[in-house]
Design an enzyme around this catalytic site. Structure first.
Site, PDB file in Angstrom:
ATOM      1  N   GLU A  10     -40.973  -0.279  31.160  1.00  0.00           N
ATOM      2  CA  GLU A  10     -40.329  -1.432  31.795  1.00  0.00           C
ATOM      3  C   GLU A  10     -39.413  -0.897  32.886  1.00  0.00           C
ATOM      4  OE1 GLU A  10     -38.134  -3.471  28.696  1.00  0.00           O
ATOM      5  OE2 GLU A  10     -39.528  -2.647  27.216  1.00  0.00           O
ATOM      6  N   TYR A  93     -40.947 -10.354  36.179  1.00  0.00           N
ATOM      7  CA  TYR A  93     -39.978 -11.418  35.914  1.00  0.00           C
ATOM      8  C   TYR A  93     -38.593 -11.008  36.392  1.00  0.00           C
ATOM      9  CZ  TYR A  93     -38.845  -8.569  31.767  1.00  0.00           C
ATOM     10  OH  TYR A  93     -38.495  -7.538  30.922  1.00  0.00           O
ATOM     11  N   ASP A  95     -34.975 -10.178  35.287  1.00  0.00           N
ATOM     12  CA  ASP A  95     -34.133  -9.814  34.155  1.00  0.00           C
ATOM     13  C   ASP A  95     -32.690  -9.820  34.656  1.00  0.00           C
ATOM     14  OD1 ASP A  95     -33.002  -8.923  31.853  1.00  0.00           O
ATOM     15  OD2 ASP A  95     -33.908  -6.937  31.883  1.00  0.00           O
ATOM     16  N   GLU A 100     -38.075  -7.200  37.337  1.00  0.00           N
ATOM     17  CA  GLU A 100     -38.519  -6.213  36.344  1.00  0.00           C
ATOM     18  C   GLU A 100     -40.027  -6.313  36.163  1.00  0.00           C
ATOM     19  OE1 GLU A 100     -37.794  -4.946  31.665  1.00  0.00           O
ATOM     20  OE2 GLU A 100     -36.143  -5.726  32.875  1.00  0.00           O
ATOM     21  N   SER A 102     -43.031  -4.974  33.585  1.00  0.00           N
ATOM     22  CA  SER A 102     -43.398  -4.345  32.316  1.00  0.00           C
ATOM     23  C   SER A 102     -44.890  -4.062  32.338  1.00  0.00           C
ATOM     24  CB  SER A 102     -43.067  -5.257  31.130  1.00  0.00           C
ATOM     25  OG  SER A 102     -41.672  -5.470  31.018  1.00  0.00           O
ATOM     26  N   HIS A 159     -37.140   1.650  30.942  1.00  0.00           N
ATOM     27  CA  HIS A 159     -37.337   1.819  29.502  1.00  0.00           C
ATOM     28  C   HIS A 159     -38.757   2.242  29.165  1.00  0.00           C
ATOM     29  CE1 HIS A 159     -33.834  -1.267  28.760  1.00  0.00           C
ATOM     30  NE2 HIS A 159     -33.446  -0.184  29.421  1.00  0.00           N
ATOM     31  N   ARG A 243     -41.620  -0.424  16.961  1.00  0.00           N
ATOM     32  CA  ARG A 243     -41.747  -0.084  18.386  1.00  0.00           C
ATOM     33  C   ARG A 243     -40.456   0.587  18.807  1.00  0.00           C
ATOM     34  NH1 ARG A 243     -40.357  -2.804  23.364  1.00  0.00           N
ATOM     35  NH2 ARG A 243     -39.397  -4.398  22.051  1.00  0.00           N
ATOM     36  N   HIS A 245     -37.855   1.677  21.141  1.00  0.00           N
ATOM     37  CA  HIS A 245     -37.416   1.207  22.456  1.00  0.00           C
ATOM     38  C   HIS A 245     -36.506   2.276  23.043  1.00  0.00           C
ATOM     39  CE1 HIS A 245     -35.075  -1.912  24.998  1.00  0.00           C
ATOM     40  NE2 HIS A 245     -36.243  -1.710  25.569  1.00  0.00           N
TER      41      HIS A 245
END
Length: 508
Positions: A10, A93, A95, A100, A102, A159, A243, A245
């Protein structure tokens, strides 16, 4: 036992409105994303489905209260900001104050590089569309940067996400991954002029993000940033998977940096899952050490380990590499796949050259490429590290515009090695990976756009004639919904009604 696993990235892009330093970044970001949505035939207006989001669930076994959570953590709320789902399975989108991107779910480091690079091109096209739309109204140009800080005290994230076995104790992840992240920046740092969160300290450092980390473990991503983030939002079967992160990485433009960032991390996670990392590699004062490593582009700083050893960050990376080589030999032997072998070989090559002379990696690693550029300007013009010109060169390195960005100029001059071809990046802007559920999501958005009401990582929701309510197709298993599973079915169904009927028959 290899680099292969479900993963993604991301990227929050830095944003600037030319000639308007006080412009509202949220408005500018919305303008960029909306421009892509309205101008690209590959963008879809299906809404994002927030139902399965759980950003306040902590891997340590509790949920943070919404009353005490910072607003930036409430990513499960639809704020009405611009939001586009792409036919390549990705999401573009707003953020809060940044556009951002992804990536779709990928399974190999090279695929991550490919769909991450596709995201840069999507963002660049979005800016071009916004500029074209703004010509009639006289709106100023918007520029995006793939970096991590405005050097005024703000940082924005790049990320990574890795699917792991739920059975792996989280304490093992923290213990074995923290030293790796503290030292990993020598391979994947993006480089930065200025020290400290506000950049007022004089000098150059390896990582753009390091100075913004304040604790070892935690749930936050924008305040009190932790080396190990505990968000427990698997977007898959929570009984089988977690997951991981990862918020500590830099935004990379160099393809080798991104490739090794995710490839080496995936290998380390495999060793953690299989309990292969027995030797203690824990460092003392990890947050402070993280900063010290970043502030040492000469790579001579000695980290203190709990067992009494003192190693440089490169030497600590060697410890992980040697264990990874032994692990792959023991688990795969002669059957090691090509990409795992390639990650190990490139990792070894980079560490060898960093130890000998970091400048030997200037054509592969972002921080070294940037440092070489800056040193050339310093030598030519007699500049000190606090000269504003160097800060501008730092920023210009990350400019996404090919005619302006210094990284792109290095590529054009043949001074940065690439792993990809332009044609495959162009294709990845519009087509999803074939071996994950992103294939199903992307193909549905492409072929049945008018019937897709919403989508998320783990579902596609159809609005079908003859049905009083919306119909959700769950995609809980990230490795199902691939071309092998549903490619022929989608090819054979002319509309979403027939696809849904076929899917429900097959699961009845």
């Amino acid at each position: 036992m290899s680099v292969r696993r479900v993963m993604g990235t991301e990227t929050e892009f830095g944003i600037s409105v030319q000639g308007q330093p006080l412009a509202n970044p949220m408005v500018a970001s919305s303008r960029v994303v909306n421009a892509y949505a309205s101008s690209s035939v590959r963008a879809r207006r299906a809404r994002w489905d927030f139902e399965e989001e759980s950003p306040l669930r902590d891997a340590r076994g509790f949920d943070m209260s919404r009353q005490v959570a910072d607003a930036s953590q409430l990513t499960d709320e639809d704020l009405g900001l611009a939001n586009v789902i792409l036919t390549n399975g990705a999401r573009l989108y707003v953020d809060h104050a940044h556009p951002e991107y992804s990536t779709p779910e990928c399974t190999t480091p090279r695929d991550i590089v490919l769909w991450d690079k596709a995201g840069e091109q999507v963002a660049l096209d979005a800016c071009r569309f916004a500029a074209a739309n703004g010509q009639a109204t006289g709106e100023p140009e918007i520029v995006l940067y793939k970096n991590n800080t405005d050097n005024k005290g703000a940082s924005y994230g790049s990320h990574e996400n890795y699917l792991m076995r739920r059975a792996t104790p989280f304490a093992d992840i923290v213990k074995n991954l923290t030293p790796f992240f503290v030292s990993r920046q020598v391979v994947c740092g993006a480089g930065r002029v200025g020290l400290g969160q506000d950049g007022r300290g004089v000098g150059f450092q390896i990582s753009q993000r390091a100075d913004f980390f304040e604790v070892e473990v935690g749930l936050e991503t924008t305040l009190k940033r932790p080396i190990i983030n505990t968000r427990d939002e698997p977007h898959a079967d929570p009984g089988k998977y977690r997951r991981l992160h990862v918020i500590i990485g830099d935004a990379n433009l160099a393809e080798t940096s991104t490739y090794l960032k995710v490839g080496t991390t995936s290998l380390v996670l495999a060793m953690i899952e299989d309990r292969f990392l027995e030797a203690e590699l824990a460092v003392r004062r990890p947050v402070q050490t993280l900063h010290e490593v970043s502030h040492d582009p000469g790579l001579s700083h000695l980290l203190e380990l709990h067992d009494g050893r003192r190693l440089t960050a490169v030497q600590l990376q060697w410890e992980y590499l040697h264990r990874a080589q032994a692990y792959v030999d023991q688990t795969l032997g002669g059957d090691v796949d090509r990409q795992t072998r390639d990650v190990l070989e490139r990792w070894e090559s980079v560490l060898t050259r960093l130890e000998r002379d970091p400048m030997e990696c200037a054509d592969e690693l972002d921080w070294v490429a940037k440092l070489r550029l800056l040193e050339q300007y310093r030598d030519r013009d007699g500049l000190e590290w606090d000269d504003a010109k160097l800060a501008m060169i730092d920023l210009q390195y990350s400019d996404l515009r090919p005619q302006k960005g210094l990284y792109h100029r290095l590529v054009a001059l043949g001074r940065m090695k690439r792993l990809l071809e332009d044609a495959e990046v162009e294709q990845a802007m519009h087509e999803p990976p074939s071996d994950t559920r992103a294939y199903f999501r992307g193909r549905c958005l492409d072929k049945y756009a008018d019937a897709v009401a919403a989508a998320s990582w783990d579902s596609v929701i159809f609005d079908l004639p003859g049905h009083e309510s919306l119909q959700r197709v769950p995609t809980v298993d990230p490795l199902r919904g691939s071309r092998a599973h549903v490619g022929a079915l989608i090819d054979s169904c002319d509309d979403a009604v027939s696809l849904f009927a076929a899917l429900t028959r097959s699961t009845a």
